[in-house]
Structures are given as structure tokens and as C-alpha cells.
Motif scaffolding. Structure first.
Motif, PDB file in Angstrom:
ATOM      1  N   GLY A  96       9.781   7.822   8.990  1.00  0.00           N
ATOM      2  CA  GLY A  96      10.538   8.810   8.224  1.00  0.00           C
ATOM      3  C   GLY A  96      10.483  10.201   8.815  1.00  0.00           C
ATOM      4  N   LEU A  97       9.836  10.322   9.997  1.00  0.00           N
ATOM      5  CA  LEU A  97       9.704  11.645  10.610  1.00  0.00           C
ATOM      6  C   LEU A  97      11.061  12.204  11.008  1.00  0.00           C
ATOM      7  N   GLY A  98      11.976  11.341  11.456  1.00  0.00           N
ATOM      8  CA  GLY A  98      13.300  11.812  11.873  1.00  0.00           C
ATOM      9  C   GLY A  98      14.035  12.501  10.730  1.00  0.00           C
ATOM     10  N   LYS A  99      13.977  11.923   9.531  1.00  0.00           N
ATOM     11  CA  LYS A  99      14.645  12.533   8.378  1.00  0.00           C
ATOM     12  C   LYS A  99      13.993  13.854   8.016  1.00  0.00           C
ATOM     13  N   THR A 100      12.652  13.897   8.066  1.00  0.00           N
ATOM     14  CA  THR A 100      11.943  15.137   7.743  1.00  0.00           C
ATOM     15  C   THR A 100      12.296  16.235   8.730  1.00  0.00           C
ATOM     16  N   LEU A 101      12.332  15.892  10.020  1.00  0.00           N
ATOM     17  CA  LEU A 101      12.689  16.876  11.042  1.00  0.00           C
ATOM     18  C   LEU A 101      14.122  17.360  10.851  1.00  0.00           C
ATOM     19  N   THR A 102      15.019  16.454  10.479  1.00  0.00           N
ATOM     20  CA  THR A 102      16.405  16.849  10.233  1.00  0.00           C
ATOM     21  C   THR A 102      16.475  17.884   9.116  1.00  0.00           C
ATOM     22  N   LEU A 103      15.827  17.601   7.996  1.00  0.00           N
ATOM     23  CA  LEU A 103      15.836  18.524   6.866  1.00  0.00           C
ATOM     24  C   LEU A 103      15.186  19.859   7.229  1.00  0.00           C
ATOM     25  N   ALA A 104      14.099  19.804   8.001  1.00  0.00           N
ATOM     26  CA  ALA A 104      13.403  21.038   8.378  1.00  0.00           C
ATOM     27  C   ALA A 104      14.303  21.917   9.240  1.00  0.00           C
ATOM     28  N   GLY A 105      15.020  21.314  10.183  1.00  0.00           N
ATOM     29  CA  GLY A 105      15.922  22.093  11.022  1.00  0.00           C
ATOM     30  C   GLY A 105      17.068  22.696  10.233  1.00  0.00           C
ATOM     31  N   LEU A 106      17.617  21.940   9.305  1.00  0.00           N
ATOM     32  CA  LEU A 106      18.695  22.460   8.468  1.00  0.00           C
ATOM     33  C   LEU A 106      18.193  23.618   7.600  1.00  0.00           C
ATOM     34  N   ALA A 107      16.948  23.504   7.103  1.00  0.00           N
ATOM     35  CA  ALA A 107      16.369  24.585   6.312  1.00  0.00           C
ATOM     36  C   ALA A 107      16.193  25.843   7.150  1.00  0.00           C
TER      37      ALA A 107
END
Length: 311
Positions: free
Chosen positions: A256-267
Motif C-alpha cells: 500500500g506504499l504506492g497509494k500512500t506516496l500518491t496521496l502524500a505528493g498530491l497533498a
């Protein structure tokens, strides 16, 4: 049509002007970042430039990158000089100059325009690869209700599921001069089967670090005690945010790291006032397409790569 191993500053300016004229008419940039950066590089046996001059201008340009027995091409013709055989002559000149050296030639057509399709098919090229440009507005985005303790305190919060990291993993900003080797290792592993991204060298990385848009705070990395596990490299240019490169080391895939990284970058982009975000991903990368579509991204454009066997 002249072939060059490097270009003069004047010719680079003329080619950039040509590209801008294409954008004005087509609303699509004719060259990708790799080709644009190569315009300014010193002579290299891996890259060649073909130009179609006319009076004091350049009305056609083709940039060729050679990798082993294959080559990739990007080609553009000034809108006022189209339908006169300039593009066809450029393409045939590229083929004639390379057919004794390589076995495969691939040409990008940005925007999948009918004229490009007609030229490619009439010259014996077949549709080989599709690259999606995905886009979405961040207004109304479902932000998580909380972030891991290691993340920035001013990231947006909403009513979405809380975001967590695998045990022992933390997020931080990229450190210039310290993280390059580890970043290259993870990038190569994450994109081992990607025809371009997985081949990045330290020179490719440094070239991006020298760009005016580069911001180490916009390159988020995830790590544990054994090193980097993944990264989300964001880009802000012209008021638009981009998921520039998102990669996860194979040892962390499925966590699930890919989804977390995606959200972090968007934030991160949202805290810098960005409302519109875009990214590029291969049509064949079903996992990535599914991830981004699930987060509200839609297809804004398709780029097509045309291929032909030589020799």
C-alpha cells in the motif's frame, strides 16, 4: 536535410521556436522532456539531430536517441509548412541514416493526431505503445482524516480513511548530495521493464536537478532501516502540478506504499496552491491506470508510439 551530433545555440533557439508554434496550433507539445534536454547537450553517439532548414528558420526537426539496436524518434514540422512532404522527408532521412546500424525504429506521435497516423502507417510503421496523459482537479478531492506522524503538519485533511505507513517506514524530503545513489537504485528496480525510465543515469538525474522547477521538498522518499523503499517526485510548472515519477522498490510492492506516496505528493502540491494535477502512464500498466482512475484521474490525451523493423 542536415544531420548534426550537436546544435549551435542559434539552432536550438530556432527549434524551440518551432516547438512553440506547434503548441499554438495543436495545443500539444511536440517533444518530450528527454528530447528537449538533449537539444542543449554536447555531442554524443547516442543522440543525433536532423533539421529541415528554410531561409533563416528551421521548419522541421527530428531528434533521435539510439539505445543498442533500437532508436527512438520525435519529429515536428512547422504548421505553415505541413502537407508539403517535410515530415515524410525527415522521417525517410532518419531511416536511411540508421538502417545499417539498428533493427528497430520507434516514433512518438503526441496527441494521436490523424496526420501523424497517416504518415506513420503509409511509411510502414505499426501502432506499438500508448501513453496516457491523465488529469484531475483537486477541488473536492477526498483527503484522509489523518497522516502519519512523520509527514508535514499542514497537509490537507478531510473525511477519507486515515493514511498509515508500514511498520518501520517513514517519509521525508529528498536530500541533494546524499540520496542520489539510493534513488537511482530504487528507480531502476521499480522501472526494470520500462523502456525509458529504468535506464536513468546519474547524469539524467542531475540534469533534472538543474532545471528551474526542481524542488527537493517536492521529491518525497519513503525509507526504512535498510534504505529507500519508494518515492513520489512532484513537479510544478506553469501553475500545474505533475506526478512526475512515482516508484516503489519491489520489496515494498503490495504494502500500500504506492497509494500512500500518491496521496502524500498530491497533498504537497495542494499546499503549494496547485489545483490541477496531471501525470503520464502507459496504457499497458493496468495497475497504475487503475490506481489513478480510482483517485479521480481521467484520460486527457493519448500519445502513440509507432514502430518499424529495419534491416
Amino acid at each position: 536535410m542536415p544531420q548534426h551530433s550537436s546544435l549551435s545555440g542559434r539552432d536550438v533557439h530556432k527549434i524551440v521556436t518551432l516547438a512553440l508554434r506547434c503548441v499554438e496550433v495543436d495545443d500539444i507539445e511536440p517533444f518530450n522532456e528527454q528530447t528537449t534536454l538533449a537539444l542543449h547537450r554536447p555531442p554524443s553517439p547516442e543522440f543525433r539531430h536532423f533539421i529541415a532548414p528554410h531561409d533563416e528558420t528551421i521548419i522541421g526537426y527530428a531528434g533521435v536517441e539510439i539505445v543498442g539496436e533500437a532508436a527512438g524518434v520525435e519529429l515536428a514540422v512547422d504548421p505553415d509548412h505541413r502537407r508539403r512532404g517535410v515530415g515524410r522527408a525527415l522521417l525517410r532521412e532518419v531511416v536511411a541514416s540508421l538502417e545499417a546500424e539498428i533493427t528497430s525504429l520507434k516514433v512518438w506521435a503526441h496527441g494521436d493526431l490523424p496526420a501523424a497516423t497517416a504518415l506513420a502507417t503509409s511509411e510502414g510503421f505499426i501502432r506499438d505503445r500508448v501513453l496516457f496523459k491523465l488529469s484531475r482537479d483537486l477541488e473536492g478531492f477526498e483527503w484522509p482524516s489523518s497522516w502519519p506522524s512523520s509527514t508535514a503538519g499542514n497537509w490537507p485533511r478531510g473525511t477519507g480513511p486515515a493514511v498509515s505507513l508500514p511498520a518501520g517506514v517513514s517519509l521525508r524530503d529528498f536530500e541533494v548530495g546524499e540520496d542520489e545513489d539510493e534513488w537511482l537504485r530504487v528507480n531502476a528496480a521499480a522501472f526494470a521493464h520500462h523502456p525509458e525510465q529504468g535506464r536513468w543515469t546519474i547524469e539524467d538525474l542531475r540534469a533534472r536537478q538543474e532545471e528551474t522547477w526542481f524542488d527537493p521538498e517536492g521529491l518525497l522518499v519513503a525509507e526504512d532501516a535498510d534504505g529507500l523503499l519508494g518515492f513520489h517526485w512532484t513537479k510544478i510548472e506553469g501553475g500545474v502540478g505533475e506526478i512526475y515519477v512515482l516508484g516503489v522498490d519491489p520489496r515494498a510492492q503490495g504494502t500500500g506504499l504506492g497509494k500512500t506516496l500518491t496521496l502524500a505528493g498530491l497533498a504537497h502540491l495542494a499546499t503549494h496552491g496547485i489545483h490541477q494535477v496531471e501525470l503520464y502512464t502507459d496504457e499497458s500498466n493496468a495497475r497504475a491506470v487503475e490506481l489513478y482512475r480510482s483517485q479521480g484521474f481521467g484520460i486527457a490525451r493519448s500519445d502513440v508510439q509507432w514502430a518499424k523493423r529495419l534491416g
